[in-house]
Design an enzyme around this catalytic site. Structure first.
Site, PDB file in Angstrom:
ATOM      1  N   GLU A 111       0.810  -1.228   0.000  1.00 37.52           N
ATOM      2  CA  GLU A 111       0.000   0.000   0.000  1.00 37.52           C
ATOM      3  C   GLU A 111       0.837   1.267   0.000  1.00 37.52           C
ATOM      4  O   GLU A 111       0.457   2.263  -0.592  1.00 37.52           O
ATOM      5  CB  GLU A 111      -0.909   0.060   1.249  1.00 37.52           C
ATOM      6  CG  GLU A 111      -1.945  -1.026   1.304  1.00 37.52           C
ATOM      7  CD  GLU A 111      -1.623  -2.004   2.399  1.00 37.52           C
ATOM      8  OE1 GLU A 111      -0.479  -2.514   2.370  1.00 37.52           O
ATOM      9  OE2 GLU A 111      -2.469  -2.274   3.249  1.00 37.52           O
ATOM     10  N   ASP A 166      -1.307  -5.104   3.854  1.00 33.74           N
ATOM     11  CA  ASP A 166      -1.261  -5.333   5.303  1.00 33.74           C
ATOM     12  C   ASP A 166      -1.983  -6.614   5.724  1.00 33.74           C
ATOM     13  O   ASP A 166      -2.937  -7.040   5.068  1.00 33.74           O
ATOM     14  CB  ASP A 166      -1.877  -4.137   6.043  1.00 33.74           C
ATOM     15  CG  ASP A 166      -0.980  -2.907   5.993  1.00 33.74           C
ATOM     16  OD1 ASP A 166       0.226  -3.069   5.744  1.00 33.74           O
ATOM     17  OD2 ASP A 166      -1.486  -1.790   6.200  1.00 33.74           O
ATOM     18  N   ASP A 196      -4.444  -7.751   7.519  1.00 34.28           N
ATOM     19  CA  ASP A 196      -5.728  -7.654   8.200  1.00 34.28           C
ATOM     20  C   ASP A 196      -6.834  -7.656   7.148  1.00 34.28           C
ATOM     21  O   ASP A 196      -6.571  -7.819   5.953  1.00 34.28           O
ATOM     22  CB  ASP A 196      -5.794  -6.397   9.081  1.00 34.28           C
ATOM     23  CG  ASP A 196      -5.539  -5.103   8.302  1.00 34.28           C
ATOM     24  OD1 ASP A 196      -5.501  -5.151   7.048  1.00 34.28           O
ATOM     25  OD2 ASP A 196      -5.368  -4.043   8.930  1.00 34.28           O
ATOM     26  N   GLU A 252      -8.684  -5.298   5.940  1.00 33.82           N
ATOM     27  CA  GLU A 252      -8.567  -4.214   4.961  1.00 33.82           C
ATOM     28  C   GLU A 252      -7.476  -4.531   3.941  1.00 33.82           C
ATOM     29  O   GLU A 252      -7.641  -4.311   2.736  1.00 33.82           O
ATOM     30  CB  GLU A 252      -8.257  -2.913   5.695  1.00 33.82           C
ATOM     31  CG  GLU A 252      -8.884  -1.666   5.115  1.00 33.82           C
ATOM     32  CD  GLU A 252     -10.403  -1.656   5.173  1.00 33.82           C
ATOM     33  OE1 GLU A 252     -10.997  -1.168   4.196  1.00 33.82           O
ATOM     34  OE2 GLU A 252     -10.977  -2.133   6.160  1.00 33.82           O
ATOM     35  N   TYR A 287       2.931  -5.180  13.090  1.00 27.99           N
ATOM     36  CA  TYR A 287       1.752  -4.463  12.572  1.00 27.99           C
ATOM     37  C   TYR A 287       0.940  -3.877  13.718  1.00 27.99           C
ATOM     38  O   TYR A 287       0.682  -4.536  14.715  1.00 27.99           O
ATOM     39  CB  TYR A 287       0.899  -5.409  11.734  1.00 27.99           C
ATOM     40  CG  TYR A 287      -0.172  -4.705  10.947  1.00 27.99           C
ATOM     41  CD1 TYR A 287       0.157  -3.643  10.109  1.00 27.99           C
ATOM     42  CD2 TYR A 287      -1.506  -5.082  11.045  1.00 27.99           C
ATOM     43  CE1 TYR A 287      -0.814  -2.977   9.386  1.00 27.99           C
ATOM     44  CE2 TYR A 287      -2.489  -4.429  10.319  1.00 27.99           C
ATOM     45  CZ  TYR A 287      -2.131  -3.378   9.490  1.00 27.99           C
ATOM     46  OH  TYR A 287      -3.104  -2.718   8.775  1.00 27.99           O
ATOM     47  N   ARG A 315      -2.208  -2.654  13.935  1.00 28.50           N
ATOM     48  CA  ARG A 315      -3.664  -2.793  14.076  1.00 28.50           C
ATOM     49  C   ARG A 315      -3.973  -4.233  14.472  1.00 28.50           C
ATOM     50  O   ARG A 315      -4.023  -5.119  13.626  1.00 28.50           O
ATOM     51  CB  ARG A 315      -4.385  -2.416  12.783  1.00 28.50           C
ATOM     52  CG  ARG A 315      -4.323  -0.929  12.490  1.00 28.50           C
ATOM     53  CD  ARG A 315      -5.216  -0.508  11.349  1.00 28.50           C
ATOM     54  NE  ARG A 315      -5.104   0.939  11.128  1.00 28.50           N
ATOM     55  CZ  ARG A 315      -4.257   1.511  10.306  1.00 28.50           C
ATOM     56  NH1 ARG A 315      -3.411   0.760   9.606  1.00 28.50           N
ATOM     57  NH2 ARG A 315      -4.213   2.819  10.162  1.00 28.50           N
ATOM     58  N   HIS A 361      -1.760 -12.380  13.752  1.00 24.80           N
ATOM     59  CA  HIS A 361      -2.387 -11.513  14.751  1.00 24.80           C
ATOM     60  C   HIS A 361      -1.605 -11.466  16.054  1.00 24.80           C
ATOM     61  O   HIS A 361      -2.113 -11.768  17.123  1.00 24.80           O
ATOM     62  CB  HIS A 361      -3.826 -11.963  15.017  1.00 24.80           C
ATOM     63  CG  HIS A 361      -4.646 -12.058  13.771  1.00 24.80           C
ATOM     64  ND1 HIS A 361      -4.963 -10.963  12.998  1.00 24.80           N
ATOM     65  CD2 HIS A 361      -5.195 -13.129  13.144  1.00 24.80           C
ATOM     66  CE1 HIS A 361      -5.686 -11.351  11.960  1.00 24.80           C
ATOM     67  NE2 HIS A 361      -5.832 -12.644  12.029  1.00 24.80           N
TER      68      HIS A 361
END
Length: 681
Positions: free
Chosen positions: A3, A76, A78, A80, A292, A294, A337
């Site tokens: 991104e 990323d 996740d 999104e 990461y 988030r 995660h």
């Protein structure tokens, strides 16, 4: 394909000249802005278009993909990020059953290279979970907002998470407004054994805890005391252990950064993004510094645990390591995660400080300290609780001393030791003084960014990626404003909240919204179809929409007479509601554009003249202070907010002061007086 351009530069260095890394600059496709773009009649099919202005970028990506032997999608890790990869695959005509998705949770050379050893297919369940959230948010926003425009005013909005956040703020404001302070008293005692002094607090009489509601209760207790000799009635000694804190999740990092660093939520995420994407560390080259940012997980990968054990054992000793002194080199990929942690624990804040700016260093230090502490043993305290009595009146003295620092060698919880002298049951100690003090119960505090995020998380509302944009939205719509770093609802916010609560109760029902978040998690795990989650919500919501369209009355925010004339043209002034709240304006607009700010009364009579009302005012630099509305006849001013009561010790007026670390406290306005009430969070 990633991104961010910064991320692209870092990864390209790691992969070498056979790879070219390009950036999509976030999403490249989304729902149309001009229409609902969700086909409700056909299973809630989302209608995506290429984002306006990204055509040159998309053409460039297509050209790069066509020239390459293989294309890997490395957005990323996740929902999104998975959706971005899925949209890229559609635009570039990449097969969805191909192993072209690489995922890493930290941008380090090893993590990136390991990810390319085991690429996978795009996870359609993750994509569907993101689509479900996007469709739900669009259905809510694009259905309720037009009704609010029609019935109240243009530019308003409602949303699943933002409406609950607004309701929480308004419910808290109502609690504050209806709060009635209650009087209570305490008696603190200073004692000494030999030359050593210590403190105790009144507890009760004859083994029964006693509350002191007024001065009469206090005098009854004091009347039982004779002389200065007190008996040490009982001494309890215990060993207490305090376990290390868990490593950071997104919300706990946002809360700590807000409380301890005074970082706004958006700033925390921006700095964390910089640390994740990487910085140049001199001869070590460009490195991603944290995993990461988030995540709502506190899990740590075995590889990171081993590294932490190694560091802790070598730096502090084996007894400080939670995982023992034996180092086991486990192989395998990073767990999905993970919590937020340093990518390399050996990059201590001290060793890389010169490569980071001030804010980056502050946040990195927080993350590094918290992670290392989480892998360390408990802190051990020796605690003492002594009961000291005379004629049945009992005081309690508490003491504690750190016996073994454990994780507190790295992460100080600000638990200060209070050492008592060696007290023995049956012996006598001397009273130095007893100090009765009057107090009043305090209303609950308004929400700060940190406490609002904590409450949303505790209620299961929203996810790590939603908190920062939610807080921005409710401020941008002027439903709330930040006053002394606390959220205060505006009249507009109260109007919108009232309508949403009345006509769309499920939108502001925390249990309903938390259950929907759980359903989205089930979609992510492959246990539920995303269209079913949307349908379960939309069917009852559609009925509420129809009812609101018919029954919701139009709210006309009328101009109120101000009660005085314009000092420019002589026409009557009126009170208007604008984007930034109420203000005075000339009724002869647009011929006359004279406006004035409305002063805000705080409901307190001036403590100097006892005639005027204290009002909130602002300096030219926008700093709030308090003054008498009879100025210049009365020149009372105060930087701190008067509370409308006098100090029981000095007689001066009491004020509300902000305290270090967040919160507020009622204290005496006389700097020579030490009267203060309990801190309020």
């Amino acid at each position: 394909m990633v991104e961010s351009p910064a991320k692209a530069r870092t990864i390209e260095k790691y992969l070498g000249r056979n790879y070219h890394v390009v950036a999509s600059i976030g999403h490249i496709r989304d729902l149309k802005k001009s229409t609902m773009s969700v086909d409700i009649e056909h299973n809630y099919e989302p209608q995506y278009i290429n984002i306006r202005g990204k055509a040159p970028l998309i053409n460039g990506l297509k050209k790069e993909a066509k020239a390459a032997k293989a294309v890997y999608l490395a957005s990323d890790p996740d929902r999104e990020g998975e959706a971005i990869s899925w949209h890229l695959a559609h635009i570039l005509d990449l097969p969805l059953d191909e192993n072209n998705r690489v995922e890493f949770h930290e941008i380090t050379k090893d993590a990136v290279k390991d990810a390319f050893k085991s690429p996978r297919q795009i996870d359609q369940d993750l994509v569907d979970a993101q689509q479900a959230r996007r469709v739900l948010d669009r259905l809510v926003g694009y259905s309720i907002s037009p009704i609010l425009w029609k019935k109240v005013k243009k530019g308003l909005s409602a949303g699943r998470v933002q409406s609950i956040a607004l309701k929480l703020i308004i419910d808290r404001e109502n609690e504050i407004n209806t709060f009635v302070p209650e009087e209570y008293w305490t008696i603190d005692g200073d004692f000494k054994k030999g030359t050593k002094k210590f403190s105790g607090n009144f507890w009760g009489i004859n083994g029964k805890k006693r509350e002191l509601k007024n001065n009469e209760d206090v005098q009854k207790v004091l009347s039982l005391l004779e002389g200065n000799d007190f008996l040490v009635e009982n001494v309890e000694k215990k060993e207490r252990r305090r376990n290390a804190p868990l490593p950071y999740t997104t919300s706990s990092l946002q809360q700590d950064a807000s409380n301890k660093l005074n970082f706004r939520t958006r700033k925390t995420m921006m700095v964390a993004q910089q640390l994740y994407e990487g910085l140049t560390l001199g001869g070590q080259g460009h490195q991603g510094l944290i995993t990461y940012m988030r995540t709502d997980s506190t899990r740590i990968s075995p590889v990171a645990q081993d590294a932490a054990t190694n560091f802790i054992t070598n730096t502090y000793g084996a007894e400080f390591s939670k995982h023992g002194s034996k180092i086991v080199n486990r192989s395998g990929a990073q767990d999905a995660h993970e919590a937020i942690r340093p990518s390399n624990v050996f990059n201590t804040p001290a060793t890389i400080a010169k490569y980071l700016d001030k804010d980056q260093l502050k946040l990195y230090t927080f993350i590094w300290n918290r992670f290392v502490a989480s892998q360390m043993t408990a802190a051990v305290f020796d605690t003492v609780r002594a009961t000291i009595s005379q004629n049945g009146v009992q005081f309690i003295a508490n003491g504690s001393q750190i016996k073994f620092k454990g994780y507190m060698a790295v992460y100080n919880d600000e638990d200060k030791s209070t050492v008592l002298p060696e007290l023995i049951k049956g012996e006598t100690v001397k009273k130095v003084i007893t100090k009765p003090e009057q107090h009043f119960t305090q209303p609950p505090a308004r929400y700060s960014e940190a406490t609002l995020i904590k409450t949303l998380e505790e209620n299961g509302v929203g996810r790590p990626s939603t908190y920062a944009p939610t807080l921005e939205t409710i401020q941008k719509r002027y439903y709330v404003r930040l006053v002394a770093k606390r959220f205060e609802p505006t009249e507009l916010g109260e109007i919108v909240n009232g309508l949403v609560v009345e006509y769309f109760p499920n939108i502001v029902n925390t249990e309903f919204t938390a259950e929907m978040e759980n359903d989205l998690d089930k979609v992510e795990d492959g246990g539920m179809e995303w269209q079913k989650v949307v349908d379960q919500f939309y069917k009852p919501f559609e009925k509420e929409l129809k009812k609101a369209e018919v029954e919701m009355e139009k709210i006309v925010i009328k101009d109120e007479p101000a009660g005085f004339d314009c000092d420019v043209c002589g026409h009557p002034m009126v009170i208007k509601l604008g984007r930034f709240g109420k203000f005075y304006a000339c009724s002869n607009f647009p011929e006359c554009r004279n406006t004035k700010a409305i002063v805000k009364q705080i409901g307190v009579t001036c403590p100097k003249c006892h005639e005027g009302q204290v009002i909130e005012r602002k300096t030219k630099r926008n700093r709030i202070f308090y003054g008498c509305d009879r100025y210049p006849d009365c020149d009372f001013t105060s930087w701190d907010k008067p509370v409308g009561r006098d100090c029981p010790k000095s007689g001066h007026f009491l004020v509300e002061k902000k305290v270090r670390g967040g919160g507020k406290q009622v204290v005496c306005s006389d700097s020579e007086c030490d009267y203060q009430e309990e801190k309020q969070k």
